[in-house]
Design an enzyme around this catalytic site. Structure first.
Site, short mmCIF file in Angstrom:
data_model
loop_
_atom_site.label_atom_id
_atom_site.label_comp_id
_atom_site.label_asym_id
_atom_site.label_seq_id
_atom_site.Cartn_x
_atom_site.Cartn_y
_atom_site.Cartn_z
N ALA A 1 0.86 -1.19 0.00
CA ALA A 1 0.00 0.00 0.00
C ALA A 1 0.90 1.23 0.00
O ALA A 1 2.05 1.18 0.44
CB ALA A 1 -0.89 -0.02 1.24
N GLY B 1 0.71 -5.10 1.04
CA GLY B 1 -0.53 -5.19 0.27
C GLY B 1 -0.32 -5.81 -1.10
O GLY B 1 -1.24 -6.37 -1.68
N GLU C 1 -0.45 -9.42 -0.49
CA GLU C 1 -1.86 -9.73 -0.18
C GLU C 1 -2.71 -9.73 -1.45
O GLU C 1 -3.57 -10.60 -1.63
CB GLU C 1 -2.41 -8.73 0.84
CG GLU C 1 -1.75 -8.92 2.20
CD GLU C 1 -2.11 -7.81 3.20
OE1 GLU C 1 -1.97 -6.62 2.82
OE2 GLU C 1 -2.53 -8.12 4.32
N GLU D 1 5.03 -5.18 7.02
CA GLU D 1 4.29 -4.10 7.69
C GLU D 1 4.80 -3.82 9.09
O GLU D 1 4.77 -2.69 9.58
CB GLU D 1 2.79 -4.45 7.76
CG GLU D 1 2.04 -4.36 6.44
CD GLU D 1 2.02 -5.65 5.65
OE1 GLU D 1 2.91 -6.51 5.88
OE2 GLU D 1 1.14 -5.81 4.80
N1 CO8 Z 1 4.57 3.10 -0.83
C1 CO8 Z 1 4.94 4.25 -1.43
N2 CO8 Z 1 6.06 4.35 -2.17
C2 CO8 Z 1 6.83 3.26 -2.31
C3 CO8 Z 1 6.50 2.03 -1.70
C4 CO8 Z 1 5.30 1.97 -0.94
N3 CO8 Z 1 4.86 0.83 -0.38
N4 CO8 Z 1 7.48 1.13 -2.00
C5 CO8 Z 1 8.37 1.77 -2.78
N5 CO8 Z 1 7.98 3.05 -2.97
C6 CO8 Z 1 8.68 4.09 -3.73
C7 CO8 Z 1 9.90 4.63 -2.98
O1 CO8 Z 1 9.51 5.59 -2.03
C8 CO8 Z 1 10.71 5.18 -4.13
O2 CO8 Z 1 10.17 6.42 -4.49
P1 CO8 Z 1 11.16 7.68 -4.85
O3 CO8 Z 1 11.92 7.21 -6.04
O4 CO8 Z 1 10.21 8.79 -5.13
O5 CO8 Z 1 12.02 7.87 -3.65
C9 CO8 Z 1 10.43 4.22 -5.27
O6 CO8 Z 1 9.23 3.54 -4.92
C10 CO8 Z 1 11.53 3.20 -5.45
O7 CO8 Z 1 11.72 2.55 -4.19
P2 CO8 Z 1 13.18 2.39 -3.52
O8 CO8 Z 1 14.07 3.50 -3.93
O9 CO8 Z 1 12.96 2.16 -2.07
O10 CO8 Z 1 13.66 1.05 -4.26
P3 CO8 Z 1 14.68 -0.03 -3.68
O11 CO8 Z 1 14.97 -0.94 -4.83
O12 CO8 Z 1 15.82 0.60 -2.99
O13 CO8 Z 1 13.85 -0.83 -2.56
C11 CO8 Z 1 11.92 -1.97 -1.67
C12 CO8 Z 1 12.74 -1.60 -2.93
C13 CO8 Z 1 12.73 -2.94 -0.81
C14 CO8 Z 1 10.66 -2.66 -2.18
C15 CO8 Z 1 11.58 -0.68 -0.87
O14 CO8 Z 1 11.02 0.26 -1.76
C16 CO8 Z 1 10.60 -0.91 0.24
O15 CO8 Z 1 10.96 -1.42 1.27
N6 CO8 Z 1 9.33 -0.49 0.02
C17 CO8 Z 1 8.30 -0.57 1.05
C18 CO8 Z 1 7.83 -1.98 1.25
C19 CO8 Z 1 6.78 -2.01 2.34
O16 CO8 Z 1 7.03 -1.69 3.49
N7 CO8 Z 1 5.58 -2.44 1.97
C20 CO8 Z 1 4.45 -2.53 2.89
C21 CO8 Z 1 3.66 -1.25 2.85
S1 CO8 Z 1 2.38 -1.23 4.06
C22 CO8 Z 1 1.16 -2.19 3.38
O17 CO8 Z 1 1.26 -2.67 2.28
C23 CO8 Z 1 -0.07 -2.38 4.19
C24 CO8 Z 1 -1.16 -2.98 3.36
C25 CO8 Z 1 -2.44 -2.80 4.07
C26 CO8 Z 1 -3.58 -2.95 3.10
C27 CO8 Z 1 -4.83 -2.66 3.79
C28 CO8 Z 1 -5.94 -2.51 2.81
C29 CO8 Z 1 -7.13 -3.33 3.11
#
Ligand code: CO8
Length: 258
Positions: free
Chosen positions: A65, A109, A112, A132
């Site tokens: 998400a 998400g 999921e 998360e």
């Molecule tokens: N949300 C927003 N932006 C994101 C997300 C995210 N989940 N993941 C990546 N991005 C963005 C980064 O901020 C970055 O943006 P920018 O270039 O503007 O800085 C761009 O994508 C590229 O990401 P990275 O530079 O971080 O890329 P890396 O290759 O270094 O890392 C990762 C990749 C490991 C995937 C890293 O981006 C990461 O850890 N992302 C977050 C993963 C995470 O924590 N996911 C869980 C989110 S919470 C969730 O999903 C709850 C769901 C609940 C659903 C409920 C509904 C019913």
């Protein structure tokens, strides 16, 4: 409706939906989930479609998400206002098969969403995780419920509590994904599987999906009874007559989807 966060195309009774926020690793926000839900409902209602495939980019199916979009939400926003969560369940209403074709990250998400699909075909670079807990939240779209069913309680606890990612090979061993293929062959494999399904009788395909899903939510006896009713109903279709006649005449069946 703007289609900018998803792309869609149709070939051979198969609808392909591509999540299209590659710069944000397909982070799932309201607009994207709205567009995805609308596309799924549209294809589900279309007689010319038998199967759907959801995919992302090579680097990410979806990294979760949208964290920026929810960082400042209060309890009231998410509980009373039902922000974030309200658009996520549309996929459960879809009666035709939906395949997730996962390359790269399927996190939070994103993992999921993949698990809400009927099965997952993974590229060999796929990574699944429920990180998360590192954000001070927990999975909110079925992660704590579907993951233990898919990979065992032990692995689900490990992934949700430590936030570690599972690679494609481990995911296949654990039963989370049905097939792993080289990344460059992912779409060929997923579209091939969808086309194979689309060549089957659509009402029977829908009965198979409904019956297997019944095993998720009922006792064995109830599930068996449900399957028996569906099995009986199959004999009311023209496609059952055609399928069996074609076998006896040693030719491929030509289903009319009725
Ligand atoms: N949300 C927003 N932006 C994101 C997300 C995210 N989940 N993941 C990546 N991005 C963005 C980064 O901020 C970055 O943006 P920018 O270039 O503007 O800085 C761009 O994508 C590229 O990401 P990275 O530079 O971080 O890329 P890396 O290759 O270094 O890392 C990762 C990749 C490991 C995937 C890293 O981006 C990461 O850890 N992302 C977050 C993963 C995470 O924590 N996911 C869980 C989110 S919470 C969730 O999903 C709850 C769901 C609940 C659903 C409920 C509904 C019913």
């Amino acid at each position: 409706m703007s289609d900018e966060m998803i792309l869609t195309s149709v070939t051979d009774r198969v609808a392909l939906i591509t999540l299209n926020r590659p710069k944000a690793l397909n982070a799932l926000n309201d607009q994207l989930m709205n567009e995805l839900g609308a596309a799924l409902l549209k294809f589900d209602a279309d007689d010319q479609i038998s199967c759907m495939v959801i995919t992302g980019s090579e680097k990410a199916f979806a990294a979760g998400a949208d964290i920026g979009g929810m960082a400042n939400f209060s309890f009231n926003d998410v509980y009373q206002g039902d922000y974030i969560t309200k658009n996520w369940e549309t996929i459960r209403r879809i009666r035709k098969p939906v395949i997730a074709a996962v390359s790269g990250f399927a996190l939070g998400g994103g993992c999921e969403l993949a698990m809400m699909c009927d099965f997952i075909i993974a590229a060999d670079n796929a990574k699944f995780g429920q990180p998360e807990i590192k954000l001070g939240i927990l999975p909110g779209a079925g992660g704590t419920q579907r993951l233990p069913k898919a990979v065992s309680k032990s692995k689900a606890m490990d992934m949700c509590l430590t936030a570690r990612m599972m690679d494609a090979q481990e995911a296949e061993r654990a039963g989370l994904v049905s097939r792993v293929v080289p990344a460059e062959r992912l779409m060929e494999e997923a579209m091939g599987a969808a086309k194979t399904i689309a060549e089957m009788s659509l009402p029977i395909v829908m009965m198979v999906k409904e019956s297997i899903n019944a095993s998720y939510e009922s006792s064995l006896s109830e599930g068996i009874r449900f399957e028996r009713r569906m099995f009986h109903a199959a004999f009311a279709t023209e496609d059952q007559k055609e399928g069996m006649k074609a076998f006896l005449e040693k030719r491929p069946a030509k289903f009319k989807h009725q």
